[in-house]
Design a protein around this motif. Structure first.
Motif, PDB file in Angstrom:
ATOM      1  N   LYS A  44      -2.556 138.713  -7.854  1.00 21.55           N
ATOM      2  CA  LYS A  44      -3.799 137.890  -7.715  1.00 21.55           C
ATOM      3  C   LYS A  44      -3.150 136.499  -7.940  1.00 21.55           C
ATOM      4  N   ILE A  45      -2.058 136.237  -8.351  1.00 22.23           N
ATOM      5  CA  ILE A  45      -1.691 134.653  -8.507  1.00 22.23           C
ATOM      6  C   ILE A  45      -0.484 134.612  -7.481  1.00 22.23           C
ATOM      7  N   ARG A  46      -0.351 135.407  -6.739  1.00 24.65           N
ATOM      8  CA  ARG A  46       1.072 135.308  -5.748  1.00 24.65           C
ATOM      9  C   ARG A  46       1.189 134.023  -4.947  1.00 24.65           C
ATOM     10  N   LEU A  47      -0.088 133.679  -4.130  1.00 25.84           N
ATOM     11  CA  LEU A  47      -0.045 132.410  -3.372  1.00 25.84           C
ATOM     12  C   LEU A  47       0.153 131.300  -4.374  1.00 25.84           C
ATOM     13  N   GLY A  48      -0.494 131.133  -5.450  1.00 26.05           N
ATOM     14  CA  GLY A  48      -0.321 130.080  -6.323  1.00 26.05           C
ATOM     15  C   GLY A  48       0.973 129.939  -6.854  1.00 26.05           C
ATOM     16  N   VAL A  49       1.618 130.960  -7.158  1.00 24.35           N
ATOM     17  CA  VAL A  49       3.158 131.155  -7.567  1.00 24.35           C
ATOM     18  C   VAL A  49       3.952 130.492  -6.464  1.00 24.35           C
ATOM     19  N   ARG A  50       3.850 130.892  -5.225  1.00 24.78           N
ATOM     20  CA  ARG A  50       4.515 130.370  -4.230  1.00 24.78           C
ATOM     21  C   ARG A  50       4.647 128.705  -4.171  1.00 24.78           C
ATOM     22  N   LEU A  51       3.128 128.365  -4.219  1.00 23.97           N
ATOM     23  CA  LEU A  51       3.052 126.901  -4.110  1.00 23.97           C
ATOM     24  C   LEU A  51       3.893 126.408  -5.443  1.00 23.97           C
ATOM     25  N   VAL A  52       3.498 126.598  -6.555  1.00 23.74           N
ATOM     26  CA  VAL A  52       4.119 126.173  -7.492  1.00 23.74           C
ATOM     27  C   VAL A  52       5.854 125.935  -7.477  1.00 23.74           C
ATOM     28  N   ILE A  53       6.490 127.286  -7.315  1.00 26.06           N
ATOM     29  CA  ILE A  53       8.033 127.261  -6.883  1.00 26.06           C
ATOM     30  C   ILE A  53       8.489 126.144  -5.790  1.00 26.06           C
ATOM     31  N   ASP A  54       7.670 126.146  -5.008  1.00 28.28           N
ATOM     32  CA  ASP A  54       7.997 125.150  -3.914  1.00 28.28           C
ATOM     33  C   ASP A  54       7.508 123.900  -4.208  1.00 28.28           C
ATOM     34  N   GLU A  55       6.521 123.716  -4.763  1.00 25.75           N
ATOM     35  CA  GLU A  55       6.424 122.192  -5.202  1.00 25.75           C
ATOM     36  C   GLU A  55       7.322 121.617  -6.468  1.00 25.75           C
ATOM     37  N   LEU A  56       7.814 122.550  -7.237  1.00 23.55           N
ATOM     38  CA  LEU A  56       8.876 122.170  -8.336  1.00 23.55           C
ATOM     39  C   LEU A  56      10.215 122.005  -7.661  1.00 23.55           C
ATOM     40  N   ILE A  57      10.576 122.745  -6.713  1.00 27.85           N
ATOM     41  CA  ILE A  57      11.850 122.615  -5.935  1.00 27.85           C
ATOM     42  C   ILE A  57      11.905 121.056  -5.526  1.00 27.85           C
ATOM     43  N   GLN A  58      10.574 120.904  -4.813  1.00 26.42           N
ATOM     44  CA  GLN A  58      10.649 119.648  -3.900  1.00 26.42           C
ATOM     45  C   GLN A  58      10.753 118.452  -4.852  1.00 26.42           C
ATOM     46  N   GLY A 118       8.471 147.924  -8.319  1.00 24.73           N
ATOM     47  CA  GLY A 118       7.376 148.475  -9.426  1.00 24.73           C
ATOM     48  C   GLY A 118       7.794 147.827 -10.840  1.00 24.73           C
ATOM     49  N   PHE A 119       8.737 147.043 -11.292  1.00 25.10           N
ATOM     50  CA  PHE A 119       9.256 146.767 -12.422  1.00 25.10           C
ATOM     51  C   PHE A 119       8.342 145.201 -12.899  1.00 25.10           C
ATOM     52  N   PHE A 120       7.191 145.524 -13.004  1.00 20.89           N
ATOM     53  CA  PHE A 120       6.265 144.292 -13.061  1.00 20.89           C
ATOM     54  C   PHE A 120       6.468 143.360 -14.478  1.00 20.89           C
ATOM     55  N   ASP A 121       6.792 144.007 -15.338  1.00 20.00           N
ATOM     56  CA  ASP A 121       7.229 143.385 -16.765  1.00 20.00           C
ATOM     57  C   ASP A 121       8.427 142.458 -16.360  1.00 20.00           C
ATOM     58  N   GLY A 122       9.336 143.051 -15.766  1.00 16.69           N
ATOM     59  CA  GLY A 122      10.693 142.321 -15.329  1.00 16.69           C
ATOM     60  C   GLY A 122      10.140 141.197 -14.524  1.00 16.69           C
ATOM     61  N   ALA A 123       9.596 141.550 -13.497  1.00 19.90           N
ATOM     62  CA  ALA A 123       9.147 140.417 -12.774  1.00 19.90           C
ATOM     63  C   ALA A 123       8.461 139.347 -13.326  1.00 19.90           C
ATOM     64  N   SER A 124       7.518 139.683 -14.136  1.00 20.06           N
ATOM     65  CA  SER A 124       6.855 138.408 -14.976  1.00 20.06           C
ATOM     66  C   SER A 124       7.872 137.626 -15.757  1.00 20.06           C
ATOM     67  N   VAL A 125       8.435 138.310 -16.621  1.00 14.40           N
ATOM     68  CA  VAL A 125       9.613 137.697 -17.445  1.00 14.40           C
ATOM     69  C   VAL A 125      10.345 136.749 -16.499  1.00 14.40           C
ATOM     70  N   LEU A 126      11.049 137.258 -15.646  1.00 18.70           N
ATOM     71  CA  LEU A 126      11.771 136.587 -14.563  1.00 18.70           C
ATOM     72  C   LEU A 126      10.937 135.376 -14.027  1.00 18.70           C
ATOM     73  N   LEU A 127       9.875 135.311 -13.703  1.00 17.17           N
ATOM     74  CA  LEU A 127       9.196 134.263 -13.224  1.00 17.17           C
ATOM     75  C   LEU A 127       8.775 133.120 -14.067  1.00 17.17           C
ATOM     76  N   ARG A 128       8.626 133.585 -15.339  1.00 20.64           N
ATOM     77  CA  ARG A 128       8.510 132.739 -16.524  1.00 20.64           C
ATOM     78  C   ARG A 128       9.543 131.909 -16.620  1.00 20.64           C
ATOM     79  N   ARG A 129      10.741 132.620 -16.519  1.00 22.18           N
ATOM     80  CA  ARG A 129      12.256 131.855 -16.675  1.00 22.18           C
ATOM     81  C   ARG A 129      12.418 131.044 -15.588  1.00 22.18           C
ATOM     82  N   LEU A 130      12.128 131.479 -14.375  1.00 23.18           N
ATOM     83  CA  LEU A 130      12.362 130.725 -13.095  1.00 23.18           C
ATOM     84  C   LEU A 130      11.424 129.298 -13.309  1.00 23.18           C
ATOM     85  N   VAL A 131      10.328 129.210 -13.648  1.00 22.45           N
ATOM     86  CA  VAL A 131       9.367 128.166 -13.910  1.00 22.45           C
ATOM     87  C   VAL A 131       9.894 127.159 -14.867  1.00 22.45           C
ATOM     88  N   GLU A 132      10.375 127.842 -15.825  1.00 20.46           N
ATOM     89  CA  GLU A 132      10.900 127.094 -16.711  1.00 20.46           C
ATOM     90  C   GLU A 132      12.164 126.226 -16.531  1.00 20.46           C
TER      91      GLU A 132
END
Length: 242
Positions: A222-236, A134-148
């Motif tokens: 609401k963006i969970r599936l899209g995020v998985r797609l983004v992370i997977d595509e960038l890793i590839q 339930g630490f959703f701000d933390g998850a959001s910031v870390l997702l941002r960092r991961l994508v960057e």
């Protein structure tokens, strides 16, 4: 316990930026008694760990007001008599066991990021832990960092990192990197990936920089599936899987 693990546990507590900074100073003081750390260094750790994004000058003033640390040219040093005070704030996370994080069915399933790079795996683990507990701000910031991180990896893999760096070789802010990535001449990204990237950046920015905004589960769900797609595509694209 490593600093990253300590910060994950800190995220479970309702602490101010000054308290986060003093807790991190306490952690280092435990390893090196009497260590001094500047407010700018503490602010950087807080930001990197997804605990917040404090202004270094304001953080310095806030730490001084607590009167729990001595200030010098080398930074802040804990007062020996106040070590137990700070330990009292965090005693519950020191005595607890490491959080049991569901990696298989988490926000970012382990199959997507396993066997990539250690630093990527650690961030993904923290994203899952923050979302699960339930630490959703933390998850959001870390997702941002991961994508960057993954976007930069893609450019470095293609040897086109000059597109996202200034004359001194410093990388642009995430907004600039995403703008180039979704450009026709940028990275070869799918249409959905481009759309989700814009939304991810916005959510991460609000959690990191808007002091009146708190992310909720629905923002990320609401963006969970899209995020998985983004992370997977960038890793590839960066060919990071071993």
């Amino acid at each position: 316990m490593k600093l990253e693990d300590f910060c994950i546990r800190l995220n479970q507590l309702e602490l101010s930026n000054a308290q986060h900074a003093l807790a991190i100073l306490w952690f280092h003081d435990r390893e090196t008694t009497g260590i001094s750390m500047k407010a700018s260094s503490l602010a950087r750790i807080i930001y990197t760990a997804g605990l917040g994004n404090p202004n270094p000058k304001q953080l310095e003033e806030a730490i001084s007001k607590t009167k729990l640390a001595l200030k010098s040219n080398t930074g802040f040093k804990l007062k020996p008599t106040e070590r137990d005070t700070i330990k009292g704030w965090i005693i519950t996370i020191l005595e607890g066991v490491t959080a049991d994080v569901d990696l298989e069915h988490g926000y970012l399933p382990e199959a997507i990021w396993k066997n990539t790079r250690g630093y990527i795996e650690k961030i993904a683990f923290q994203v899952n832990g923050c979302f699960q507990y339930g630490f959703f701000d933390g998850a959001s910031v870390l997702l941002r960092r991961l994508v960057e991180t993954l976007l930069i990896e893609c450019y470095e893999h293609d040897k086109t990192q000059a597109r996202i760096a200034d004359a001194d070789g410093n990388y642009f802010m995430l907004s600039g990197i995403i703008s180039d990535a979704i450009d026709k001449s940028g990275l070869s990204l799918g249409r959905e990936t481009k759309s989700v990237l814009r939304e991810l950046k916005a959510i991460g920015n609000r959690s990191a920089h808007n002091r009146r905004y708190n992310a909720v589960r629905a923002d990320l769900a609401k963006i969970r599936l899209g995020v998985r797609l983004v992370i997977d595509e960038l890793i590839q694209l960066a060919e990071l899987r071993r």
